[in-house]
Enzyme design. Sequence first.
Site, PDB file in Angstrom:
ATOM      1  N   GLU A 105       0.839  -1.209   0.000  1.00 46.27           N
ATOM      2  CA  GLU A 105       0.000   0.000   0.000  1.00 46.27           C
ATOM      3  C   GLU A 105       0.874   1.259   0.000  1.00 46.27           C
ATOM      4  OE1 GLU A 105      -4.144  -1.150   2.131  1.00 46.27           O
ATOM      5  OE2 GLU A 105      -2.377  -1.446   3.382  1.00 46.27           O
ATOM      6  N   GLU A 125      -4.021  -9.580   3.976  1.00 49.07           N
ATOM      7  CA  GLU A 125      -4.832  -9.250   5.152  1.00 49.07           C
ATOM      8  C   GLU A 125      -6.015 -10.194   5.360  1.00 49.07           C
ATOM      9  OE1 GLU A 125      -2.690  -5.433   4.093  1.00 49.07           O
ATOM     10  OE2 GLU A 125      -3.604  -7.109   3.005  1.00 49.07           O
TER      11      GLU A 125
END
Length: 485
Positions: A105, A125
Amino acid sequence: MTAEYKVHGSVAVITLANPPVNGLGLSTRQGVVDGLTRANDDAAVTSIVITGAGGAFSGGADIKEFGTDKSLQEPNLHSVISAVENSPKPVVAAIHSVCMGGGLELALGCHYRIAAPGCSVALPEVKLGILPGAGGTQRLPRVVGVEAALNMIVSGEPVKSELIGSMPGQKLFDKMAASPEALAAEALAFAQSVADVRPLPLVRNLPCKHPQGDAYFQFARNMVKGMSKNFPAPAKCVDAVEAATRRKFADGLLFERELFINLMWTPESRSLRHLFLAERAASKIPDVPSDTPKRDIQAVAVIGAGTMGGGIAMNFLNAGIPVKMLEMKQEALDRGIATIKKNYEAQVKKGKLKADKYEQRMALLTTTLNYADLKDADLVIEAVFEELGVKEAVFKQLDAVMKPGAILASNTSTLDVNKIAHFTQRPQDVVGLHFFSPANVMKLLEVVRGDATAKDVLATVMATAKKIKKTAVVSGVCDGFIGNR
């Protein structure tokens, strides 16, 4: 600070330095923001590179902070990515080795990205019962396409950088480095080449559409529902990626954040996070430091070709490690080989194993009726009848033929490993490796530490367990199994 700042000519380099995987803890996040400020305040600096020290770009959130207030303290990851995006000087992510979760990210927030081959790229995640919470579901579809991004986000599985780099139309990597060793020099040269480019490119400004949006997302929901059963996160990943195609970027970010926070408090996520931390805690032995030297395991021997012996052998064959299997009679060996073949052929039939991989694995397996043929193995595991007299005969034979430094392991589930060790003249090399049945399927591996077991033996078998994809847990010599104590 766990981020280092250096200037090379006109390029400032910010290096994440929070071992082992450069987790984005509070100190690291602060170091990135401070480095950006220094670089933008220095008139001699015209561009900026962000990279990672050691064996990772970044593995994402610092697991020591997971679920604590520190993970939310400013600068949080959103603030760091915003500072990168808003830098008036171009920021280049130099990605290598591991780029996962918040690390990916962060890279997606940079203006440019250059990647070394062999880098594992992922948003894992979902394996913790959550979804990427710092823009991953909104930015990744913009650079690799909606379908490829959704597959990565819902599975959480890593993809190699060279595979992504070869995808038609991908915008994740602006450049692929020639090699991991060439990355640093190529990143500096690339940063210099874009120093004067304006306006700076932002992933958030890229379009995000799917030509058959309604039909595709309905299909994706049906697939995910069938695969994820009672886990809520995969379905929410689909919602978040769909939002990237239907909402303005800022609105998509808010929606992603709302989903992330709600998932954080689900019992499923709390349980998966506990399991994640517990598995890592189990892999650490207090008096065996991580830098303990390890013995080299290039070849393995297995005593016994029965159900356990065959299953144990398959673990090593799957990892590309040659195995020599010993039995007392040829018929027993033939039965054992036939069972291993049957197991692999079932995987091939189901499409879980390619035929060439099956052939490669079987080619690594050899057999013998003679203990002397095991002399060059680095690790030998006995899986014979659970009777102390039988074990005594086996270990006395092994003690006589195995090379110095070989690890002698017993798959015993109930017998005393200390007694077994003292059937040899090398009790320091003896350890219990109790596989659970079926040994080629069950993930748990009980490592039984004898009174004399050497620290480097423990370090070696723990590392080997990881290589064969087992969750190893250390036990003393005691009654009962790890699973029921």
